[in-house]
Design a protein around this motif. Structure first.
Motif: not given
Lengths: 322, 501
Positions: B405-415, B419-422, B433-442
């Motif tokens: 869902i977040l990948g579909q609706t924002s420009k945040i970069r995914l791997d 998963y969200i790239e951090t 200003g946006v940070y991410a952690g937990g299963d959505i990253v790892t």
């Protein structure tokens, strides 16, 4: 500006939270107040639910999940309309199972839904297609309306085809006329409009126009399959909105998986709109049956409860009904 | 007191009662009853109070473990609670669900010769005591002007929220479901983690001033970008979890009676399904349930099925017990409860009856070959070994993929995997200003790792906002100079936002 009479009416009901104050409070804490209701038939009814933020965000083709109370099911319902000025979401519900019949019994203006989350799903893609047929049958009549409106706003020539069992069950005819260039009403018994299924209406439109750019169909799976089979030989792009059994609606449980083009897709996050010519409708219909025994049992239990309530009217939420 | 040595401490772990396997397989009460006070105190004596404690380093959130154990020995239980909650706001939860054998207890020197100190059970004891006594952390928070939005009320989001609230930020946590807690609520069953414990610990967070808004699906109701640009959040943390169940793409997967462990657990734990007519959500448990996979989720799914009165529950796993990712304790509990483990078995097809319901699963026997990149020996099918298992319910517990869902609706970069790239150090995403952690990253991991990530992100957010970074915490004044450096409390590392009461 409200009229004086309305103001006086408001003053007489001090228990009511003024609508203006309600909009600024945390809706989640209070539940989601039902603003209005109208009954189209003994089974179909419309609710307008307050949720200004969702009314702003909602797009055609999306759905919500609601819960009546904390013991209830999570019920997915396609958004039938949204009013950004009033800050309301419109839902049209068909009371068929225990939960929807309970909704029919308790959801009246002044009451609140325990939960309503959304708008869920990927919004429908509304291109500037030239000629579009918007098909709605049964519980799909209401959710096809925002799509028809969106196509109209995008400059398309919109042909509405809506199907009902009989004349008395027809609703929103005026609303559809206001956004459709042509409207074909079909009734199973021929008591109004064309006699027969919506597929007849689609054929009529295809014959008349020759070239149709897109068909959007929402309704029972059998109807959507018939639409898909009808348009397949014509090669008309056809989109259907699927409503399989779901739990969370956020892509987490996989209960709503459907087969599209031979791949598993989750209707809640990949849909609910899919290419009708790719959908495996047999699979969809078989999977919709998986809790049929439990559903029947729940309905019997619910009916039994209602009987008991009518025998002890003091317990009934609404003794006047039934 | 003479220094304790490995010889002088109690050699055996203190006694902890557990529910009898035969009884517990029929109820949702907790399996482990937890220590009684006397037993807890005996267990505390087993801690050597190492000067350079390996356990603290082994803990993803760095709890001062010897510190709280010493407090317990002194019978200062409140003090023990305060030490734990300096770093971990959810002791009753973590004491239950952390894989301590791989963390603190795994590196405990006592464990080299004896069984390690039962740190998890002690932590749980303190957490339970706190709930019973109504203790809460006395944090003296001086509000700052920053507003933080947190997406997801699971362990990552809650840990991040707690740290930022303590630093004085005004924190709002958004949850898509109708109740907060994330995986603690929908995933982990009551017999491992009672909902009352989750409620109590979340109650503590609310008392810190954290606002939790349920029924809010970020990305669809409003986007991450809107939170920053229009809604006035100074920073956002994403802790949505991995979430999307994986299937195997074998024939028969869509038969009725095949479902993901997530669906089974959500229906049972969150929706209380199977308890009709009190709860409206249906759930049909098979007579013979086959669960595919052998991770912790698989164990939960099997044990839930057993409790919902499946006659027989099987675990079908293509490797052996040694390679299975579940905690030893969970496997042990499952075996005790009568789960039938079919190691070295892989499904190839699910077979249905005329009604479209599962009737059997065709499996193939496996053998272990060379080690693969994960270091585990790769299972290979034994030719001609296919056979059918009679089953009427198949549960997939073979892992998850990223929620889209977040990948579909924002420009945040995914791997590559979605998963969200951090940034590894700061957990910063591609959006400022946006940070991410937990299963959505790892990808799928554990509650405590998610909490660790939440805390790490909180630290980065404080740095990003210019809140002076500090791990210092309010502690009640102590007597004398013990634990101080030249009379200055070591804990007081420039924590400007705190004011002593």
């Amino acid at each position: 500006m409200m009229t004086g009479r309305h103001d006086a009416h408001d003053a007489e009901a001090p228990a009511e939270v003024p609508a203006s104050a309600r909009q600024h409070t945390d809706l989640t804490a209070l539940g989601f107040p039902i603003r209005a209701r109208s009954d189209f038939s003994d089974a179909t009814f419309l609710l307008e639910v307050d949720h200004p933020v969702m009314a702003r965000a909602a797009r055609p083709g999306q759905f919500v999940i609601i819960m009546i109370n904390d013991h209830g099911e999570r019920i997915p319902l396609t958004i039938a309309d949204f009013d950004r000025d009033k800050g309301t979401i419109t839902l049209v519900v068909q009371a068929v199972g225990a939960s929807t019949r309970e909704m029919q019994r308790v959801c009246r203006p002044g009451a609140s839904l325990y939960a309503m989350v959304g708008p869920m799903g990927v919004p429908s893609h509304v291109g500037g297609a030239g000629k579009v047929i918007c098909v709605g049958g049964g519980l799909g009549v209401a959710p096809i309306f925002p799509q028809a409106r969106a196509f109209k706003e995008a400059g398309a020539h919109v042909i509405g085809v809506i199907g009902f069992r009989t004349r008395d069950l027809i609703f929103w005819e005026d609303k559809f006329r206001s956004v459709c260039d042509e409207l074909i009403i079909c009734t199973d018994d021929g008591s109004a409009g064309r006699k027969g299924l919506v597929t007849g209406g689609i054929e009529e439109a295809i014959d008349k126009h020759g070239v149709i750019d897109e068909v959007v169909a929402i309704g029972p799976p059998v109807m959507m399959r018939a639409c898909a089979e009808l348009t397949r030989p014509h090669g008309i792009k056809t989109t259907v909105s699927l409503n399989p059994i779901m739990v969370d609606g956020t892509g987490m449980c996989g209960g709503c998986r459907v087969m599209v083009g031979g791949h598993i897709r989750f209707a809640c996050v990949d849909g609910p709109d899919f290419d009708a010519h790719e959908v495996d409708f047999d699979d969809l219909m078989a999977r919709l049956r998986r809790y049929r025994a439990e559903e029947r049992e729940a309905l019997e239990h619910w009916a039994e409860d209602c009987r008991r309530l009518t025998m002890q009217p003091s317990l009934a939420h609404d003794a006047g009904r039934d | 007191m003479a220094r304790k040595t490995i010889r002088t401490i109690p050699q055996q772990r203190a006694f902890m009662a557990v529910q009898d396997p035969e009884v517990r397989a029929g109820n949702f009460e907790e399996v482990a009853h937890g220590f009684k006070l006397d037993d807890a105190l005996v267990e505390c004596e087993r801690c050597l109070v190492c000067p350079q404690p390996a356990c603290v380093a082994g803990c993803p959130v760095g709890i001062d473990i010897p510190g709280f154990i010493v407090k317990m020995i002194d019978k200062d239980f409140r003090g023990a609670y305060d030490i734990i909650t300096d770093t971990n706001f959810l002791p009753a939860i973590c004491g239950r669900v952390c894989p301590q054998e791989d963390q603190c207890e795994g590196v405990c020197p006592v464990g080299a010769t004896l069984e390690p100190v039962a740190i998890g059970r002690l932590e749980r004891w303190v957490g339970d005591r706190a709930i019973a006594e109504g203790w809460r952390k006395e944090s003296h928070i001086e509000p700052n002007r920053f507003r933080i939005g947190i997406i997801g009320s699971g362990p990552a989001g809650m840990a991040c929220a707690a740290d930022l609230a303590k630093a004085g930020c005004s924190v709002t946590v958004y949850e898509a479901l109708h109740e907060p807690g994330g995986v603690l609520r929908y995933g982990i069953p009551d017999f491992r983690l009672p909902n009352t414990v989750v409620d109590a610990e979340i109650g503590n967070l609310i008392r810190l001033g954290i606002e939790i808004k349920c029924n809010t699906l970020i990305g669809r109701l409003f986007t991450v970008e809107e939170m920053l640009e229009e809604m006035g959040y100074d920073a956002v943390f994403i802790g949505t979890g991995a979430g999307s169940p994986r299937f195997m793409n074998i024939p028969g997967e869509n038969l009725n009676g095949v479902l993901s462990a997530n669906e089974l657990l959500t229906r049972c734990n969150l929706m209380k399904a199977g308890r009709q007519p009190d709860y409206a959500t249906p759930l049909r448990i098979g007579r013979r349930v086959a669960v595919i996979g052998a991770g912790n989720t698989a164990m939960d799914a099997m044990r839930v099925s057993k409790r919902l009165e499946a006659e027989e529950v099987m675990c079908v796993y293509r490797r052996t017990e040694a390679e299975s990712p579940a905690r030893r304790e969970e496997i042990h509990h499952a075996i005790e409860e009568g789960i039938d483990f079919r190691w070295l078995t892989a499904p190839v097809e699910i077979l249905g009856d005329d009604d479209g319901r599962v009737r059997a699963m065709r499996c193939v026997r496996m053998e272990l070959g060379e080690a693969d990149e994960s270091g585990r020996r790769r299972p290979q099918p034994v030719e001609g070994s296919e056979y059918e298992i009679e089953t009427d319910m198949v549960v997939y517990a073979i892992g998850t993929t990223a929620n889209p869902i977040l990948g579909q609706t924002s420009k945040i970069r995914l791997d590559k995997r979605g998963y969200i790239e951090t940034d590894e150090e700061t957990l910063a995403t591609s959006l400022t200003g946006v940070y991410a952690g937990g299963d959505i990253v790892t990808g799928a991991a554990t509650v405590i790792l998610a909490m660790g990530a939440g805390r790490k992100a909180a630290m980065s957010i404080k740095r990003y906002l210019g809140i002076r970074d500090s791990e210092a915490v309010y502690r009640p004044p102590r007597e004398g100079l013990e634990g101080t450096l030249f009379g200055i409390d070591e804990a007081e590392r420039n924590f400007v936002r705190l004011r002593l009461a």
